[in-house]
Design a protein around this motif. Structure first.
Motif, PDB file in Angstrom:
ATOM      1  N   ARG B  13       8.075  -0.672  48.237  1.00 50.77           N
ATOM      2  CA  ARG B  13       9.432   0.280  47.975  1.00 50.77           C
ATOM      3  C   ARG B  13       8.996   1.495  47.086  1.00 50.77           C
ATOM      4  N   ARG B  15       9.009   4.587  44.601  1.00 52.29           N
ATOM      5  CA  ARG B  15       9.659   4.857  43.404  1.00 52.29           C
ATOM      6  C   ARG B  15       9.662   6.326  43.274  1.00 52.29           C
ATOM      7  N   LEU B  17      11.049   9.708  41.222  1.00 54.61           N
ATOM      8  CA  LEU B  17      11.556  10.479  40.101  1.00 54.61           C
ATOM      9  C   LEU B  17      12.181  11.521  40.169  1.00 54.61           C
ATOM     10  N   GLY B  33      27.481   8.188  42.738  1.00 55.33           N
ATOM     11  CA  GLY B  33      27.713   6.964  42.142  1.00 55.33           C
ATOM     12  C   GLY B  33      29.246   6.280  41.911  1.00 55.33           C
ATOM     13  N   MET B  37      28.339   5.542  46.950  1.00 53.09           N
ATOM     14  CA  MET B  37      27.430   5.641  47.768  1.00 53.09           C
ATOM     15  C   MET B  37      26.243   5.314  47.576  1.00 53.09           C
ATOM     16  N   HIS B  38      25.641   4.401  48.336  1.00 53.54           N
ATOM     17  CA  HIS B  38      24.344   3.678  48.019  1.00 53.54           C
ATOM     18  C   HIS B  38      23.164   4.487  48.336  1.00 53.54           C
ATOM     19  N   TYR B  39      22.090   4.231  47.253  1.00 53.70           N
ATOM     20  CA  TYR B  39      20.926   5.211  47.925  1.00 53.70           C
ATOM     21  C   TYR B  39      19.560   4.222  47.154  1.00 53.70           C
ATOM     22  N   PRO B  40      18.468   4.436  47.537  1.00 55.68           N
ATOM     23  CA  PRO B  40      17.583   3.139  46.928  1.00 55.68           C
ATOM     24  C   PRO B  40      17.459   3.344  45.600  1.00 55.68           C
ATOM     25  N   PRO B  41      17.613   1.941  44.874  1.00 51.94           N
ATOM     26  CA  PRO B  41      17.820   1.994  43.402  1.00 51.94           C
ATOM     27  C   PRO B  41      16.173   2.363  42.928  1.00 51.94           C
ATOM     28  N   ALA B  43      15.010   5.079  42.751  1.00 49.42           N
ATOM     29  CA  ALA B  43      15.299   6.522  42.582  1.00 49.42           C
ATOM     30  C   ALA B  43      16.010   6.570  41.161  1.00 49.42           C
ATOM     31  N   ILE B  44      15.374   7.269  40.176  1.00 51.75           N
ATOM     32  CA  ILE B  44      15.633   7.276  38.876  1.00 51.75           C
ATOM     33  C   ILE B  44      15.637   8.787  38.262  1.00 51.75           C
ATOM     34  N   SER B  45      16.579   9.212  37.456  1.00 53.50           N
ATOM     35  CA  SER B  45      16.462  10.586  37.170  1.00 53.50           C
ATOM     36  C   SER B  45      16.085  10.993  35.525  1.00 53.50           C
TER      37      SER B  45
END
Lengths: 573, 144, 100, 339
Positions: B13, B15, B17, B33, B37-41, B43-45
């Motif tokens: 999966r 990752r 950024l 959010g 609306m779901h997107y791959p978790p 992904a983190i900003s």
């Protein structure tokens, strides 16, 4: 080991977060992070009780940084900065983590993964908090004087309003005439007075005021300093005049769209733009005549130069919004001059909003005919036998092709931004996509620009009528006065900083800065870059420009970003 | 430095950024959010003031420290700071891609798109497609 | 191609009561008309106002099919005197065409 | 093929010009309803029938004939009819109304007059001097004919010293009250519908007990031209009935189709049928109309499916004692035509 003492609060948001993110697991995962001395979960971090608990913790545990993992910072950043401040903690030692909008709500389908992500996010927040430093807002004393650029109706009205409030005003007008477009407008709606009369009254009033000084043939050539205390130079008829002002209001007005040669037969005698037609009406006494000949039929073509219609490159996409009303009014005046006149309005859509609907009604009552054409099939104008033939497909009769003979064709032309290049070079105000000056926020901060202390008003900002222009001019006046009357301004400290050790003064940062906030100063043996704290907006554009990595923005420093990346890395952790 | 796509296991999966911006793209991401609306978790900003302030070496750093892709959620034309933000950010992305090439990392691991304050749906789409693309590329691994 | 004829416009708009220029072309009149003549009265007035005499006369039956019941007027958003306008067109036709 | 509009209007207008009515009708027939009511001749306040109720039997006969003609080759002959009509009374020959129709419309006028008498209203009647008010000419846009006729009517009223008119149908009410003042300078005769007069009258009380639900059909002209909406309801309720409101009512009432009956009988019939369907949805004792055209058109459209009668017929049952039946001459064939 870090010597920081950090308090971390993980909010349930009453279930909005805790229904999908296991907050206790997050708490367990971060409680031993370097520097964390308090790690708690809470039902509502923003509740009074929770805020009080934070204040108590800050005081009792002698916290020197705080992280709240709750909702989006757009909602509560200032709330928790306030909590910190009340507890005696510098507000810039606070970091917010956006667990709700960017984690729990976005991943309601995979709570397990959401919890993992939340751990990374909070760890990153802690890493950032660990590297925070106390910051102070910069305080600058203001000068109780203002500069207004442009002496049209907006500029003059703003000048008088500032003068009323005891603020001295300089008005710089580029041309040799005062009054701008309104002075040329003839009779105006709804009071039926001439634009020139309105302007004459304003000028007369301005001349009475000791604290209003109008310069004509004057251009703004230089601006330095910052909000509340600008030093500007005007070039007045060749002479350079330095002034010291606290605020600047830009009311430089608009240009009227000039159709391309041959656009609806423009260039042929008898095809007029709306402003030209209004002047013709203003000059007529008795019947409407053109070049000595009586006018029987007039056709108006709407949206010329607006809403994507133009034969020029890069047509204006926007609606100029004032023109429907202005054309209706002109039509009504024309009817009053020659009641036997036949008037045909060829339009795409009529937008006579608000009270201007009455103008539309009046025009119809006076017999004006409205013919809707399709965007894809604009009317054609042909010259034949001394008059014009307008060929148009009337949408409302299912595309019946009409042939209308007309003595005059009036092109209802757009408002366009002025190409104020030299002024833009000095002021560095951002322009919108449409080329007009752009405000910070169209609803909440409609006359402020990203340059603190510089305001915009009137048609320099957007197409609008004179009433709306004056309303915005008065808004800009009160924003300026609020700034200048307080006597000082406080500026955000989250701005660029220079690492003097690393800087080698290559001046690459200077050109990257959109606000001319970077200068040069001596530092020991060498010269290094210096940030003007009052001018810097903290955008960070200079950061990647520095080959030495000597620039950073407070709150987003190189160390902080890397520390956050490190903290989020799960694979090695 | 980078291994081939074959290194990706079944459960890989990627990752991601995300470099977002506080006043524009974060608003769009927040909207995704709040609309659930779901997107791959994965992904983190990291929010910044403006996408034109991203240092290319941060991107390299992230790809060297556990992230498989970097997505720049740029301000685009809505940028409150600079009118040419898109051009500026694009230039930085270019520089960063060169930097990745020099370090033997596939430039496809870096993607940029303007995400405006109402671009929730497009953000979600970008995340999903970037996630799938990265799956094909497999994980980035530091040498050694 | 239909030639717009200002002289005809003047004739039909001679009555002070003829106020079809106030029509906003919303079409409510046509929607509520019990006779269900889709032409009436919105489009008919347009023909009259544009001075398209042929088009007006072409629709003579429609002009006489009107019940003058004013249901359209009760629903008109622009206060157009629809029944009176139709009646005025009849006057025109009675005089100019039927020579009554 | 629709009827030639110009020719049909032409016949009617010629009649109005030459014979002072759209269909020529004898004075004897026009005043017959008033027998034995002992209404004084003339006076300041007069009941003005405007001949509408009396004309209806002729219109029905004409429409019956023309409805058959509309799609037949006969339609073409209407044009020639106009030519002959100028010389002699074509319409009187062509359209022979039924005796029963004459009787039922006479009955309604009689009921109206009796209601007014019962209420103690003092009024006279112009008998043979009364003229048709000209509504049809006005509606057809035959303005010159109409204006000339209106002047004639006005002069006659002035000559008779009339100051106030009580009208009995919407078209006459509208033309006299709202159109005459726009074409006759200084027109100062007060015009009121008998429904308004009765509704404002406190002495009119029921003498017989009636009950039941009555569906009300508003006349377009009363409701939308003359704003007479509440009066008929008030009267029906005062009489003891319960008023049922159909789907389209009050100022949004649905036309019966009647106004185009003479030119487009087929189309008029369709509109009438549509209205009958609405009225049927809410049906009690019957439907009350207040215009002779509405009544006739709807009755035709209902074709016996629905009890439709003039409001006066319902009111008279409650407010007046039953009248002694007029002595019948033999047992005449009710469907026999009489000129």
């Amino acid at each position: 080991m870090s010597e920081r003492r950090i308090g971390v609060y993980i909010c349930y948001c009453g279930g909005n977060i805790s229904d999908y993110v296991d907050c206790e697991r997050v708490q367990d995962a971060i409680k031993h992070e370097e520097g964390v001395v308090v790690a708690k979960t809470t039902m509502f971090a923003c509740s009074d009780a929770a805020q009080q608990e934070m204040i108590d913790d800050i005081r009792e545990q002698k916290l020197d940084a705080m992280v709240v993992a709750s909702c989006s910072p757009t909602l509560h950043l200032f709330t928790f900065r306030g909590v910190a401040e009340r507890a005696g903690l510098n507000p810039y030692l606070y970091v917010q983590v956006n667990l709700r909008e960017q984690c729990s709500w976005a991943h309601t389908d995979v709570p397990e993964k959401a919890t993992e992500k939340a751990v990374h996010m909070v760890k990153a927040g802690i890493a950032k908090a660990r590297l925070t430093e106390p910051l102070q807002k910069t305080r600058i004393d203001t000068v109780p004087r203002a500069l207004v650029v442009g002496a049209g109706i907006s500029g003059l009205r703003a000048a008088l309003a500032l003068s009323d409030l005891g603020i001295s005003v300089y008005v710089a007008e580029k041309t040799d005439k005062i009054g701008g477009r309104v002075a040329e407008m003839g009779r105006m709606y709804p009071h039926d007075r001439r634009g020139s009369e309105l302007i004459a009254n304003l000028v007369e009033e301005a001349q009475k005021r000791e604290n209003v000084q109008i310069y004509t043939q004057a251009e703004l050539t230089e601006k330095s300093g910052s909000v509340g205390d600008f030093t500007v130079k005007l070039n007045v008829k060749g002479e350079s005049i330095p002034l010291n002002v606290g605020a600047i209001i830009v009311t430089t007005g608009f240009n009227s769209y000039q159709p391309a040669d041959g656009e609806y037969a423009y260039g042929t005698d008898g095809v007029l733009t709306l402003p030209e037609f209004k002047q013709l009406l203003d000059q007529c006494e008795g019947d409407l005549t053109y070049r000595g000949k009586p006018v029987g039929n007039v056709s108006y073509i709407y949206c010329v130069g607006s809403r994507g219609s133009s034969q020029k490159e890069n047509p204006n996409d926007y609606c100029s919004r004032y023109c429907c009303n202005a054309a209706m009014h002109a039509s009504s005046i024309a009817h009053d001059l020659s009641p036997g006149l036949h008037q045909f309005h060829l339009f795409r859509d009529i937008r006579t909003y608000g009270k201007y609907e009455l103008l539309y009604q009046e025009a119809r009552r006076k017999g004006a005919l409205f013919i809707k054409f399709d965007d894809d099939e604009p009317p054609r104008v042909e010259k034949s036998n001394g008059c014009f033939r307008i060929l148009v497909k009337d949408v409302l009769t299912n595309g019946e092709e009409l042939d209308i003979e007309s003595d005059l064709v009036v092109l209802v032309t757009a408002m366009e931004p002025r190409p104020n290049q030299p002024l833009n070079d000095v002021l560095k105000l951002p322009l919108g996509l449409d080329g007009f000056f752009k405000e910070i926020h169209p609803k909440l901060r409609p006359v402020e620009t990203v340059i603190d202390g510089v305001f915009i008003a009137g048609t320099a900002q957007a197409p609008r009528n004179s009433a709306e222009s004056v309303a915005s001019a008065l808004a800009a006046t009160s924003k300026s006065a609020a700034l200048l009357k307080k006597g000082y301004v406080e500026l955000e400290p989250l701005i660029a900083v220079v690492d003097k050790q690393a800087c080698t003064w290559c001046d690459k940062c200077v050109e990257s800065c959109p606000y001319s906030a970077i200068g040069k100063i001596g530092s020991g043996e060498k010269e290094v870059a210096e940030i003007n704290a009052a001018v810097c907006k903290g955008c960070g554009c200079c950061v990647p420009a520095c080959p030495q990595g000597a620039l950073g923005v407070r709150g987003y420093t190189d160390r902080q970003i890397r520390a956050m990346i490190d903290a989020m890395e799960a694979r090695n952790g | 430095m980078e291994k081939g796509g074959g290194a990706a296991g079944e459960g890989f999966r990627p990752r991601i950024l995300v470099f977002s911006t506080e006043s524009i793209s974060d608003i769009g991401i927040d909207l995704a959010g709040s609309s659930h609306m779901h997107y791959p978790p994965t992904a983190i900003s990291i929010p910044l003031p403006c996408s034109s302030g991203i240092r290319p070496d941060w991107i390299l750093y992230a790809l060297g420290h556990g992230f498989d892709g970097v997505f720049v959620a740029a301000d685009g034309t809505d940028c409150p700071f600079v009118p040419d933000c898109t051009g500026r950010t694009a230039k930085l992305v270019d520089q960063a891609q060169n930097l990745l090439r020099e370090n033997d990392i596939k430039p496809e691991r870096l993607k940029m798109a303007a995400v405006c304050s109402v671009c929730a749906e497009s953000f979600q789409k970008h995340m999903k497609s970037f996630f799938d693309a990265l799956k094909g590329l497999g994980p980035t691994r530091k040498a050694g | 191609m239909a030639k717009v004829n200002p002289a005809f416009i003047e004739k039909v708009t001679a009555s002070e009561e003829f106020n079809a220029t106030e029509c906003m072309n919303c079409g409510v009149c046509s929607a509520v008309c019990p006779v269900e003549i889709d032409l009436l009265p919105r489009k008919l007035f347009r023909y009259a106002l544009l001075g398209l005499e042929d088009k007006v006369l072409e629709h003579t039956p429609a002009i006489y099919q009107c019940l003058l019941c004013k249901l359209c007027e009760a629903n008109c958003t622009a206060d157009v005197h629809i029944a009176e306008n139709v009646r005025f067109l009849r006057t025109y036709i009675s005089k100019e065409v039927y020579k009554l | 093929m629709p009827l030639p509009t110009g020719a049909v209007i032409g016949i009617m207008m010629d009649n109005l010009k030459k014979r002072k009515s759209v269909f020529p009708i004898s004075h004897r027939k026009a005043v017959k309803w008033s027998q034995k009511l002992e209404i004084p001749e003339g006076g300041e306040t007069v009941l003005y029938t405007g001949s509408m109720y009396q004309l209806l039997p002729y219109m029905l006969a004409a429409v019956n004939r023309m409805g058959k003609m509309e799609d037949s080759f006969l339609g073409r002959f209407v044009g020639m009819g106009r030519f002959f009509n100028k010389m002699f009374n074509v319409s009187a020959i062509m359209f022979r109304p039924k005796r029963a129709d004459h009787r039922r419309f006479r009955r309604i006028i009689r009921d109206i007059a009796r209601l007014l008498q019962q209420a103690g209203v003092e009024f006279g009647y112009l008998y043979k001097k009364e003229l048709y008010a000209g509504a049809l000419a006005f509606d057809m846009g035959a303005d010159e004919t109409f204006v000339a006729h209106a002047r004639r009517v006005h002069a006659m009223l002035k000559e008779q010293g009339v100051r106030s008119l009580i009208t009995i149908d919407p078209h006459t009410t509208n033309v006299l009250r709202s159109v005459y003042p726009t074409i006759i300078d200084g027109f100062d005769i007060e015009v009121k519908s008998y429904l308004e007069v009765l509704a404002a009258n406190d002495t009119l009380r029921p003498v017989n007990k009636v009950a039941g639900e009555i569906t009300i059909h508003d006349s377009c002209v009363y409701a939308r031209y003359e704003d007479i909406v509440e009066e008929p309801r008030k009267l029906l309720e005062r009489a003891g009935y319960t008023v049922l409101e159909p789907k389209d009512n009050r100022n949004l009432t649905h036309c019966c189709g009647g106004p185009i009956e003479s030119l487009f009988p087929g189309m008029a019939h369709q509109i009438g049928k549509k209205r009958v369907r609405q009225l049927k949805d809410k049906n009690g004792l019957g439907v009350a109309t207040m215009c002779p055209i509405c009544m006739a058109t709807l009755q035709q459209a209902a074709n016996g499916d629905l009890e439709i009668d003039d409001i006066a017929s319902f009111l008279v049952k409650a407010f007046c004692e039953p009248e002694e039946k007029p002595i019948k001459k033999k047992s005449a064939d009710e469907n026999r035509s009489e000129p």
